[in-house]
Design a protein around this motif. Structure first.
Motif, PDB file in Angstrom:
ATOM      1  N   LYS A  40      -1.631   7.834 -12.645  1.00  0.00           N
ATOM      2  CA  LYS A  40      -2.345   9.158 -13.023  1.00  0.00           C
ATOM      3  C   LYS A  40      -1.570   9.846 -14.208  1.00  0.00           C
ATOM      4  O   LYS A  40      -2.070  10.463 -15.129  1.00  0.00           O
ATOM      5  CB  LYS A  40      -2.158  10.174 -11.949  1.00  0.00           C
TER       6      LYS A  40
ATOM      7  N   TYR B 193       0.692   5.183  -7.788  1.00  0.00           N
ATOM      8  CA  TYR B 193      -0.426   5.806  -7.994  1.00  0.00           C
ATOM      9  C   TYR B 193      -0.147   6.816  -9.009  1.00  0.00           C
ATOM     10  O   TYR B 193      -0.857   7.231  -9.956  1.00  0.00           O
ATOM     11  CB  TYR B 193      -0.746   6.331  -6.876  1.00  0.00           C
TER      12      TYR B 193
ATOM     13  N   CYS C 122      -6.570  -0.147  -0.945  1.00  0.00           N
ATOM     14  CA  CYS C 122      -6.043   0.867   0.223  1.00  0.00           C
ATOM     15  C   CYS C 122      -7.183   0.826   1.114  1.00  0.00           C
ATOM     16  O   CYS C 122      -6.576   0.901   2.483  1.00  0.00           O
ATOM     17  CB  CYS C 122      -5.664   2.347  -0.504  1.00  0.00           C
TER      18      CYS C 122
ATOM     19  N   LEU D 296      -9.459  -0.611  -8.574  1.00  0.00           N
ATOM     20  CA  LEU D 296      -9.079  -1.881  -7.549  1.00  0.00           C
ATOM     21  C   LEU D 296      -7.872  -1.267  -6.764  1.00  0.00           C
ATOM     22  O   LEU D 296      -7.852  -1.856  -5.462  1.00  0.00           O
ATOM     23  CB  LEU D 296      -8.392  -2.823  -8.777  1.00  0.00           C
TER      24      LEU D 296
ATOM     25  N   LEU E  68      -6.822   1.900 -11.245  1.00  0.00           N
ATOM     26  CA  LEU E  68      -7.200   2.754 -10.293  1.00  0.00           C
ATOM     27  C   LEU E  68      -8.191   2.440  -9.151  1.00  0.00           C
ATOM     28  O   LEU E  68      -8.116   2.552  -7.940  1.00  0.00           O
ATOM     29  CB  LEU E  68      -7.501   4.310 -10.558  1.00  0.00           C
TER      30      LEU E  68
ATOM     31  N   GLY F  91      -7.529   1.673  -5.383  1.00  0.00           N
ATOM     32  CA  GLY F  91      -8.358   2.358  -4.250  1.00  0.00           C
ATOM     33  C   GLY F  91      -9.038   1.295  -3.240  1.00  0.00           C
ATOM     34  O   GLY F  91      -8.928   1.563  -2.010  1.00  0.00           O
TER      35      GLY F  91
ATOM     36  N   TYR G 128       2.319   1.783  -3.428  1.00  0.00           N
ATOM     37  CA  TYR G 128       1.323   2.288  -4.137  1.00  0.00           C
ATOM     38  C   TYR G 128       1.117   3.765  -4.077  1.00  0.00           C
ATOM     39  O   TYR G 128       1.094   4.404  -5.045  1.00  0.00           O
ATOM     40  CB  TYR G 128       0.027   1.644  -3.964  1.00  0.00           C
ATOM     41  N   GLN G 129       1.100   4.122  -2.743  1.00  0.00           N
ATOM     42  CA  GLN G 129       0.478   5.647  -2.493  1.00  0.00           C
ATOM     43  C   GLN G 129       1.572   6.488  -2.943  1.00  0.00           C
ATOM     44  O   GLN G 129       1.601   7.695  -3.373  1.00  0.00           O
ATOM     45  CB  GLN G 129       0.116   5.771  -0.851  1.00  0.00           C
TER      46      GLN G 129
ATOM     47  N   LYS H 297       0.907  -1.308  -0.160  1.00  0.00           N
ATOM     48  CA  LYS H 297       0.234  -0.027   0.065  1.00  0.00           C
ATOM     49  C   LYS H 297       0.807   1.179   0.101  1.00  0.00           C
ATOM     50  O   LYS H 297       0.675   2.238  -0.809  1.00  0.00           O
ATOM     51  CB  LYS H 297      -0.902  -0.182   1.250  1.00  0.00           C
TER      52      LYS H 297
END
Lengths: 130, 209
Positions: free
Chosen positions: A24, A20, A124, A119, A117, A121, A15-16, A12
């Protein structure tokens, strides 16, 4: 591959912090919510399995996503945080070098990445600290 | 969603309910119906809790599930609007409840029961009666520590829950602020005495002898 033994918190955070932004950037200003969500998941490992499927499978009308930055980072993160994942990847990993010029980013590709995005999300949201 | 003539608005209140509203179709005055499912493998069911406006259906309130909400708004003959999106992507968290404040000389710890969902930020704002603007701090859990305070000053605080785009997408909303609570010397105070501060207003000190 069964994702139940992964270090979900580390995934996580990765990813963050990076994946991510890669996703984007790929969307290139297109809003993920402009596409209907057609794929969902229920829990951490289910979400990671769906994320892997969508990231590394090339839908019709979309250049393989596996060579994109977010895909390379996703694979590296899984290899690092999920015991035994690398072994399952040795036979089906082509030489995944990042292409300089991205091939055509069709609407189909944007739609697929917007599903990712959604999935990620959901993944998280399954991880919260008491 | 498809069928853009209808303006549809979606908001998910604190992971409890989802409210979908649409602009009432005048002058035709048609009563529209709302069908939905959280499971793409299942048949749609009709709304059981409509919102009415001027006697016409104008929305539906449904229980929240952290799943993709598939819905369709129809008139007598066909679907006017169909859409599928994560219900959480329209989240508006509630104001934090049961805030507690632990004061210790120059610091305060603000805690509350967190929400059972990840990807949120808990923001605390603080302002003394000498400050014109709020000072903000946020954490991933509802356990926010603010240091460097002046035990002699009176402070007011408030808190809210915010979403992160990585987990809740670009269309979610920040939560409402909690009530403001004020403290003087670590004790609750109805309010902080006003010390008029207008930034930029020159201060003159008159010394008589």
């Amino acid at each position: 591959y069964n994702f139940t033994d992964c270090d979900f918190e580390k995934i996580k955070q990765k990813y963050q912090k990076t994946i991510y932004n890669d996703l984007k950037e790929y969307m290139n200003g297109a809003k993920s919510t402009q596409f209907n969500s057609t794929v969902s998941c229920n829990n951490k490992s289910d979400c990671l399995a769906e994320i892997e499927r969508l990231t590394f499978s090339a839908p019709r009308g979309c250049a393989p996503l596996a060579r994109e930055a977010f895909a390379l980072r996703t694979r590296a993160t899984f290899a690092l945080q999920c015991p035994g994942y690398s072994r399952t990847q040795t036979n089906n990993t082509q030489a995944a070098k990042k292409t300089k010029e991205r091939e055509i980013t069709t609407k189909k590709c944007l739609e697929q990445v917007s599903q990712l995005l959604g999935l990620w999300g959901r993944f998280c949201r399954t991880l919260w600290k008491r | 969603g498809t069928g853009e003539a209808l303006q549809v608005h979606i908001i998910c209140f604190n992971f409890e309910t989802v409210r979908v509203t649409w602009n009432v179709s005048e002058p035709s005055g048609e009563n529209l119906t709302f069908f939905y499912t959280f499971d793409s493998g299942e048949a749609y069911g009709q709304c059981t809790h409509y919102i009415l406006r001027r006697g016409l259906t104008a929305g539906c309130i449904l229980d929240f599930q952290d799943q993709v909400l598939h819905f369709s708004i129809r008139n007598a003959t066909h679907a006017l609007f169909t859409h599928s999106q994560w219900a959480s992507f329209y989240l508006k968290p509630g104001a934090p409840r049961n805030l507690s404040f632990q004061w210790q000389q120059e610091k305060v710890a603000v805690t509350c029961p967190g929400l059972a969902h990840g990807g949120l930020l808990y923001e605390v704002q603080l302002r003394s009666n000498f400050d014109a603007a709020w000072q903000s701090k946020e954490e991933e859990t509802c356990n926010v520590h603010i240091e460097g305070l002046d035990a002699e000053k009176c402070y007011c605080l408030r808190a809210r829950v915010k979403t992160t785009e990585a987990a809740y997408g670009p269309d979610s909303y920040p939560g409402d602020w909690s009530e403001v609570s004020c403290w003087y010397g670590g004790l609750p105070s109805d309010l902080c005495p006003d010390v008029p501060i207008s930034p930029g207003f020159p201060r003159f000190i008159l010394i008589c002898s």
